[in-house]
Every structure is written in C-alpha cells, then in structure tokens.
Design a protein around this motif. Structure first.
Motif, short mmCIF file in Angstrom:
data_model
loop_
_atom_site.label_atom_id
_atom_site.label_comp_id
_atom_site.label_asym_id
_atom_site.label_seq_id
_atom_site.Cartn_x
_atom_site.Cartn_y
_atom_site.Cartn_z
N LEU B 297 8.88 -22.94 -41.85
CA LEU B 297 9.89 -23.84 -42.40
C LEU B 297 11.30 -23.31 -42.13
N SER B 301 14.18 -25.21 -40.03
CA SER B 301 15.53 -25.49 -40.49
C SER B 301 16.55 -25.18 -39.39
N SER B 334 12.94 -30.91 -46.36
CA SER B 334 12.79 -29.46 -46.36
C SER B 334 12.64 -28.95 -47.79
#
Lengths: 496, 474
Positions: B297, B301, B334
């Motif tokens: 993750l 980003s 996110s």
C-alpha cells in the motif's frame, strides 16, 4: 422522471439490489436466499417482457444521468439490446435454478449467489448501455464480479485460473478504455446510433479512427475469446458448472461478441467500418478462430474443455457474421448470440449433470450413459446436433443465414469454411452422442438409477434450455422468435 | 447566522479540541469527539456556503491582507475540507476503537486533531507563507503520529521523515523569501499579477517546486516515505497516505496554477509528466515485489503521487479535475486499504501477504473493503479512481499527447498486478489450526464505509466536480 424512463434502470437494479442483499444472508438460510434469487429472476423477466412489448410497439425507454466531463451514463432499450437482455434474463433464471441445485450443501453460497447476481446486473448494464462509456463501466464491473466466481472453490487450480482470467480480461479492459477515450477525444460523447454515429468526424482523422477501432475491437476480442486472446476461457473451466454456463452463454463471452457488434454497427456504422478497411482482417481472425477452436476441441479429452474450445469456435460465428457486409450475414451473426447461448448452456448443464451424478469428466467415459440418464443425454444430443448445424435446431438457422449472406456478399470461401467447421463439429460431438446411446457401459455406474436420473433442480433447467434450442429453430418464422428479432435489427442497420 | 466565520471554525475547533484533550485528565476521547463533530459541522457549513454563494473569504481578526491573514474557500478548498473531514473522521473512529489501549488512542486523537487543523488551514490559505506554516505543521504532526509506534524501525523511519521533510521545507521557504524580495507580496493572486519572467522568479519557482516534490515523495525523491508508511500503526499510515501525503501537492497546485503566470513555466511542464510516469511505473513495480501488505500500500501511494503530478504537464480544466479527483478518491481508497490492513494485522499478528489467507471466508466485511478499495486503486469502474483516470486520459488525448494516456491506462494495469495478489490471497483457505484474534466489528464497518465512498465517488461524480468548479483556478 416517468416510469418508462426508469424501466432500464430497474432491469439492472432487479439483480443488483438482490445481489447486495444476498451477501448479508446467513449461510444456512437457504430457503430465504433461494426465494430472493428466484423472485428477482422472475421479476426481471416480467420487466423485460414489458419492455420488449413496448419496443415492439415503437415506444422508447431511456434512463440518462450526467456523469463526467460532458459524458452521460445512458441506459436505453433498443431492439439489439433487448435481444441480449432477453437472452440473459431467461438464462439467468435457468442458471439460478441450476446453481441452487448444483451447490446444495457446499460452503460460501451467499457469497456465490451475491456475485452471481452482480454478474447478471453488469450484463444487463452492458446490454442496455446506450454509449461506449456506459458499456465500459458495466463491462469492467462484469470482469470484477466474475473473478470471485471463477476462484470460488479456493483450490490452487481455481486460483491459477482466476489469475489467468484477470490477466487477460483486465488487459483487454485497459485496451478498451484506451479505445473509448480516443473515440471520445475524436468524436465527443456519441450515443449508439443505428447505421453509425461518426458522421461528424473529419476525413483527416480517418487513421485515428482506425486506431480507435483496433483498440476497441482488440479489447473486446479478449472476452469474445478470439484467437490469440482465447486462452483464459478453457482455463476458467475449473469453476463450478453454473459459472461455466454463465461465462459461456449468459454473460462474459457474449459481452465481448455483443460489444464488437455494437462497435461495428452502432458506433462506426457498417459502411464506415468497411470503408476503413478493418472488416476484412476481423473476418479473417474470426475465420481462423472458428477452425482453430474446432481443431482444439477435437484434441481435448476433458468434456468441459472440449465444450470450451467449441465456444471459442462458435463465438467467432457471431463475429464473422458481423464482419461480412450484408443484411443476411448480419442476421446470421446477431441471431447466433441467442442460439449459441441456448445450445451451449444446455451442453454445460449436461456436463454438470454427468459430473454431479456419475462423476463423468472425460469424453471416453460416456459409453452407454444414455440409458442411465436419458433426458440429460437427450438434451445433450439436441445441443450437439444444433452446434453442428443439423436442422431444425437453432444452430442450423445461423449457419443457413451465414452461408447465403456470404454468397450474397460474394465471399464463397466462407461457405467452405462453414461446411468444414460443421464437419469438425460433427467429428467432436457425434462420437460422444453415439457412445452415449449405442455403446455398452464398461463398468457399473457410481450411482444406480433412483427415482429421477438426477436432482430435479438440475434436470428441469437442462430440459428447458434444450427445448428452447429446438423451439428457436422450429419457430424461427415468428416475429418474436430470435430470428424474427434479428431480422428487425439488421433491416434497421442497413436501411437507407 | 450567515456572518458566522465558519472558515475560521474549521481550524479553531480541531485546534482547541487537540489542546483541550491533552489538558484534561479524564474523558479526553469525549473532548475529541465533540471537537470532531464541531469541525465536521463547520466544514459542512463552508461547503454549503461555497456551493450556494461561490468563493468565501474571511479576514482573521478583521485584519485583511497584506497585513492580516485571509482565509479563503474556493471550490478546491471546500472539496478538500470535505475530504479531510469525512476520511479523517472515519479513520479516527477506527483508531479510537482499534488502538484499544486508552492512552495510545488519546494521543492519536490529539495529534490527529492538530493535523486536521493544519490541513484545513492549508486548504483555506491564500498566501504562500501561510501555506508554508500549515504545511510545516502537518509534517510535525505526521512525525508525532509515526512515533506512536515504539518499535525502533518506526522511530528511525519517523526521524528520517522529519529530516527530509525539513530539507524540503527549507527549499520552499527560500523560494518564498525570493518571491517576497522580488514582488513584496505573498498573496497568491497578487503574485500572479506581479511576477514576470525574471531570474529571481525562476529561481524561486524552481526552489519551491523541488522542495515540494521532495516533500510529496515524487520519484526519484521517494525512498524516505515507504518505511514511514509501512512501520507506523496502520491507522496512522491511513492518515499519512490518504491526507497528509497530499498536502505538499496541494501547495504546489496553488503555487503553480494560481500564483505563477503560465509564461513563467517555460518548457518545464513535460518534466513533471516524466517524473510522474516514473513514479507510477517504479512505485507499482515496488508494490508488485513487496511481501508485506502495508508495504504494497505504501508503494501504491507513491505510484498515485505520480498521477497527481501529471496535472502540471497536462494543465487545463480536464486535467485539474482529473488530478483533484484522483487525490480525493485515493484518499478514500487508501484509507480503506490501510485501515483494513490494520484489521488483518490485528487478526493474525503480522501483515505478511500470508496473513490474508482465509479473509474472504472469515472476515467478509474486511475482504469487501479491500476488494472495493482495490478496484479504485486499479482505476476500474465503478470507482473514483476510474473517473480520475478517465479525465486524465481525456485531457491527454484532447491535447494530442496520447503518450500520457498510455501512462494512465498502463498504470491501471500495473495497479491490477499488485491488487490481484491481495484478492487471491484472501480466497486461500485459513491455514489449519490458526485462529484469528477478535477484532471490534466497528472497525470493519469503518473500512467498508471508506471503500464504499471510494466506489460512490465513481457512481456520482457530478456533485464533487461541480463543487470543484466553483471559483475555478485560473
């Protein structure tokens, strides 16, 4: 907003909303889940029937929302979308009943039926989409909601098949997205229009239009399983039988073939597409896929894989019909969307019955099975004969229109191709049918014949779809038969 | 009550809440909750005012520019307030429940309230110096949040974060000083009018841009960010990646699109596209290779920062809408992913990709959160990510720069390559004999809500985009 304007949206919602609901139903409350499923499928049939009636009387149904940057989300019922909508709505009911029986007692059914409904909702969106952006929207939704069904069993093989499936379809979706974005840049937001919507594009943009066509059709060709983009389809055979039926007949490959037809007729328009010189290569790809799929099918020993390659071959009939200029071949191509669906779903139901009841997976295990499961094998026989093009079953109507269409368009090689393909079909289906009815079984069956040859939930859909395959052929003269409807669509596409 | 300075309250309420919750000895969580509600209510008021009346201004303490501080909410500012409020509120709910140990939850909430005040002030700032101050405050609270995890790895990452962010700020501040020297103003609109093609302006813009790119973690200046996101508590990573990580980019949008005339940009525009494409490709490749969920993750980003920077290359209303929409929907997606990762971590005790096994069967709500939010990260419809990519691709094609459209579409494919293992892992059976630790139901609901927001942004983009168009940036 009047009720008429809401109807297309309701058709999508009639499986979307139950789908979301079903996720929350506790695993063991089977009766509740089944009732919601069947009720939703019946409700959808009613909605579709009322729309078909209205469109036949000349009414219009259109749901439109502003979406983004001047592009709308548009759901609209026209004759071509209704062809696909009706097919999916009918087969959804059949497949749901079948799946209820097939998955009896297996784990994670709420998740399965939830995603199953989402798949059908996406398919309805694809069918009713009134422009490319809406089409893309639901097309990708279909990709995502099918994945959990393909990997449903959670075994390593299923997960591998799921990987292959997503790699192919997401890549295809990306290419499609590029094509749609390019077309919007060239022509703005265009709604699907009979005889094409690109009249406003300046002649100097022709090369860019060719690029857009290649991107659009190239992206769609993945789901339509056109060679060399077909490999995901046989891999996905690992999924439970109702999912195979969904992939092959109700939703996924159909979405690809339907999309190609839309792009050719209602975006570019058949005349422009031929002027751009992109139809000949498409026809050649389709022709090669027809032969390739048949030859591969012949080599498969696993029954479901053989059926899968048969689909690869048969879907390209649709594309071939679309790619040959002329009303007759168009009728042949379009009507095959329905005919192939009915016949193939029957064959997959039969394969599922054989596997469930007797553990039969391979083509050489069928000896004498006709006496143990006469109705199933009767249905199988209808499907197999139909695929090969034996009258009066539906497949024959398709082949007839494709042949006279090809002759009218002065493309005699297509007739040779179709005859060869019919022979190959006969070669890979008829020995099975012969074995099933006329050979002696080698060993005793795993389960002796009980009160019924297989659970009614499995048998009834099988027999029904077989009867529909036969009916679509026998009653093809009626206005509301698939053929009658396809004639209506094709005449409009070629009207002056 | 039309003359109530709601703008100021969106900053004052969380600030006061943060201070109070540190001062009181009991019921700190209660104080934080009240402050959060007050902030949300004021933000809603501001959004409503901008929606109905257009751009809203407020001179703090009655002193107007150039002496005092002016707060200004335009469409972008209002949209950001809404994003900070909704995402932040949900994530802090998640934190209050999941962090469990009361002391830790209280410290998180206090720091988050400070960060919230700074973020709101940043969204409403109309001059380059206030942007600097507020950006600096977000950095400091970010470091405090990272250090909530006592592990040495987190502390090291936090220190590195502090150091590099400060270097970035120094660059930016030097640029601000140069601008002030050349024009005697810091106000965005006045700067635009007074700046001309002169060396001082170029130097200032170059310094500010490089400083902000470093702070945003734009490729190739990104290496310091992933360790922070991967080692901080998952809830903190959610705040960092979803909200605080966007702050430097927002400042750059203000500077680049609002404070500087296009003549000053020269031929620098394609550079951002190249670096952005580099971020998309490199970030995604790292995400594909990563073996821990939070690392995947974190790298994702970085890749999404790349999309944001395409804005400066494509320039124009479509690109602006696309990039801002990417920022907003990535914030929701996110945050959903990181909070869900926190649930996985709590259930199994670690966040290896192996920890996902059995998720689809045993934690269906979390599984759906990861699935839906993943759809948005890949940019597939229906999701905010799709709308953003559609707008960016359209912007590229309309300017005849089709290669950027290829980057945007190809980035979606790379996104699929790191989201797919998350889906696949969730369908594997739970290893025999392993039992999952209990997780509060509410945390799962929060993650799913965030994911549903990411999807809803892709179904109904009309309203947010119309809000963004208010007082459209020049």
């Amino acid at each position: 907003m009047s009720f008429d304007a809401l109807l297309p949206l309701l058709v999508v919602f009639s499986s979307l909303v139950p789908g979301v609901f079903i996720f929350f139903i506790p695993e063991l409350r089977t009766a509740e889940r089944t009732s919601i499923n069947i009720a939703a499928a019946c409700l959808k049939l009613l909605l579709v029937a009322s729309i078909v009636r209205g469109v036949y009387d000349g009414r219009r149904y259109e749901t439109r929302f502003p979406f983004v940057a001047g592009a709308d989300l548009l759901l609209r019922a026209d004759p071509f979308s209704l062809l696909f909508v009706s097919l999916s709505a009918v087969l959804w009911l059949a497949t749901t009943v079948y799946a209820v029986g097939y998955l009896e007692g297996s784990p994670h059914r709420s998740r399965f039926f939830g995603f199953f409904s989402l798949c059908v909702a996406s398919t309805m969106g694809i069918a009713l989409a009134g422009n490319l952006l809406t089409f893309l929207f639901f097309y990708e939704m279909l990709t995502i909601s099918t994945y959990p069904l393909v990997v449903h069993r959670g075994t390593p093989e299923a997960l591998r098949a799921g990987d292959v499936y997503l790699r192919y379809t997401i890549a295809g979706g990306a290419v499609l997205l590029a094509g749609v974005a390019l077309l919007y840049a060239l022509a703005g937001s265009v709604d699907f229009t009979e005889r094409g919507a690109l009249d406003g594009v300046a002649p100097q943009h022709r090369p860019a239009l060719v690029v857009a066509f290649v991107l659009l059709v190239g992206g769609l060709a993945v789901k339509a399983a056109i060679f060399p983009l077909h490999r995901w389809l046989p891999e996905a055979m690992i999924a439970p039988a109702p999912v195979s039926a969904l992939l092959h007949a109700v939703a996924v490959v159909k979405a690809g073939a339907f999309g190609i037809t839309r792009v050719v007729y209602d975006v570019f328009g058949v005349r422009l597409a031929h002027e751009l010189g992109v139809m000949r290569p498409l026809a050649l790809f389709a022709a090669f896929t027809i032969l390739y799929g048949s030859l591969q099918a012949l080599a498969q020993k696993d029954l479901k894989r053989r059926l899968a390659y048969s689909t690869v071959s048969q879907i390209s009939y649709i594309v071939l019909g679309v790619a040959i200029f002329g009303t007759l071949s168009t009728i042949g191509g379009i009507v095959h969307i329905v005919h192939q669906g009915l016949m193939k779903v029957t064959l997959f139901f039969c394969a599922g019955n054989l596997a469930e009841e007797l553990g039969i997976h391979r083509v050489d295990e069928l000896r004498g099975v006709g006496r143990r499961m006469p109705l199933t094998m009767g249905a199988f026989t209808i499907g197999a004969l139909g695929m090969a093009g034996v009258p009066p079953i539906a497949g024959w109507v398709t082949k007839w229109y494709l042949c006279i269409g090809a002759l009218a368009a002065n493309e005699p090689w297509v007739v040779v191709l179709l005859v060869t393909s019919a022979l190959l079909n006969a070669l890979y289906f008829f020995p099975l049918v012969y074995d099933a009815w006329f050979a002696e079984p080698e060993t005793a069956w795993a389960k002796p014949l009980g009160r019924a040859e297989v659970r009614p939930f499995l048998l009834v859909p099988t027999v029904t779809t077989a009867a529909l395959s036969l009916g679509a052929g026998v009653l093809c003269g009626l206005d509301l038969s698939p053929l009658g409807w396809a004639k209506l669509i094709a005449t409009r596409e070629f009207a002056l | 009550m039309s003359d109530t300075p709601w703008l100021a309250w969106t900053v004052v309420a969380p600030l006061a809440g943060g201070v109070l919750s540190l001062l009181v000895t009991t019921r700190a969580i209660f104080v934080a909750a009240i402050a959060s509600l007050a902030t949300i209510a004021s933000s809603a008021q501001v959004v409503w005012q901008v929606w109905t009346r257009g751009v809203v201004r407020h001179a703090v303490g009655g002193w107007s520019a150039p002496l005092g501080i002016t707060l200004r909410a335009d469409g972008l500012g209002a949209l950001l307030l809404a994003t900070f409020g909704v995402v932040g509120l949900l994530v802090s709910l998640h934190a209050a429940v999941l962090l469990g140990a009361r002391k830790r939850a209280e410290r998180f909430l206090a720091l988050w309230l400070f960060a919230w005040a700074a973020l709101d002030a940043l969204a409403l700032s109309a001059d380059v110096f206030n942007l600097y101050v507020t950006l600096e405050l977000t950095t400091l609270t970010a470091v405090g949040l990272i250090a909530l995890e006592r592990a040495p790895a987190a502390l090291t990452a936090g220190l590195r974060y502090l150091l590099l962010a400060l270097i970035g700020s120094l660059f930016y501040l030097t640029g601000v000083a140069l601008l002030y020297g050349a024009t005697s103003t810091l106000d965005l609109e006045l700067l635009r009018a007074r700046l001309s093609r002169e060396p001082a302006a170029w130097a200032a813009l170059a310094l500010m841009t490089s400083g902000l790119s470093l702070k945003a973690g734009l490729f190739p200046l990104h290496a310091w960010i992933p360790p922070a996101y991967a080692n901080a508590p998952a809830t903190v990573s959610a705040i960092l990646s979803a909200l605080i990580g966007k702050a430097p980019w927002i400042v750059l949008v203000r500077v680049w699109l609002e404070a500087t005339p296009p003549a000053l940009h020269g031929r620098s525009a394609p550079l951002f596209g190249v670096l952005g494409a580099g971020a998309i490709v490199w970030g995604s490749l790292l995400a594909i290779r990563a073996r821990r969920l939070k690392r995947v993750l974190a790298y994702s980003s970085l890749a999404h920062v790349g999309y944001l920077f395409l804005l400066f290359t494509l320039d124009g209303p479509l690109a602006l809408r696309g990039a801002v929409y990417m920022a907003v929907s990535h914030a929701a997606a996110s945050a959903a992913m990181f909070t869900a990762a926190g649930i996985v971590e709590r259930s199994v005790g670690h966040d290896d990709m192996q920890a996902l096994k059995g998720l689809a069967h045993r934690r269906p709500v979390t599984f759906f959160a990861l699935g839906l939010a993943g759809t948005s990260l890949m940019g597939l419809p229906p999701s905010g990510g799709f709308v953003a990519k559609w707008l960016l691709a359209r912007a590229a094609l309309e300017q005849g720069q089709w290669w950027w459209a290829v980057v945007v579409v190809g980035g979606g494919l790379l996104g699929a390559a790191y989201v797919l293992p998350i889906w696949r892992g969730s369908f594997l059976p739970l290893p025999h004999g392993l039992e999952l630790h209990d997780v509060p139901r509410a945390t799962e609901t929060v993650s799913l809500t965030l994911a549903v927001i990411a999807v809803a942004l892709g179904v109904a983009p009309t309203a947010p985009l119309a809000l963004l168009a208010v007082g459209r940036l020049p």
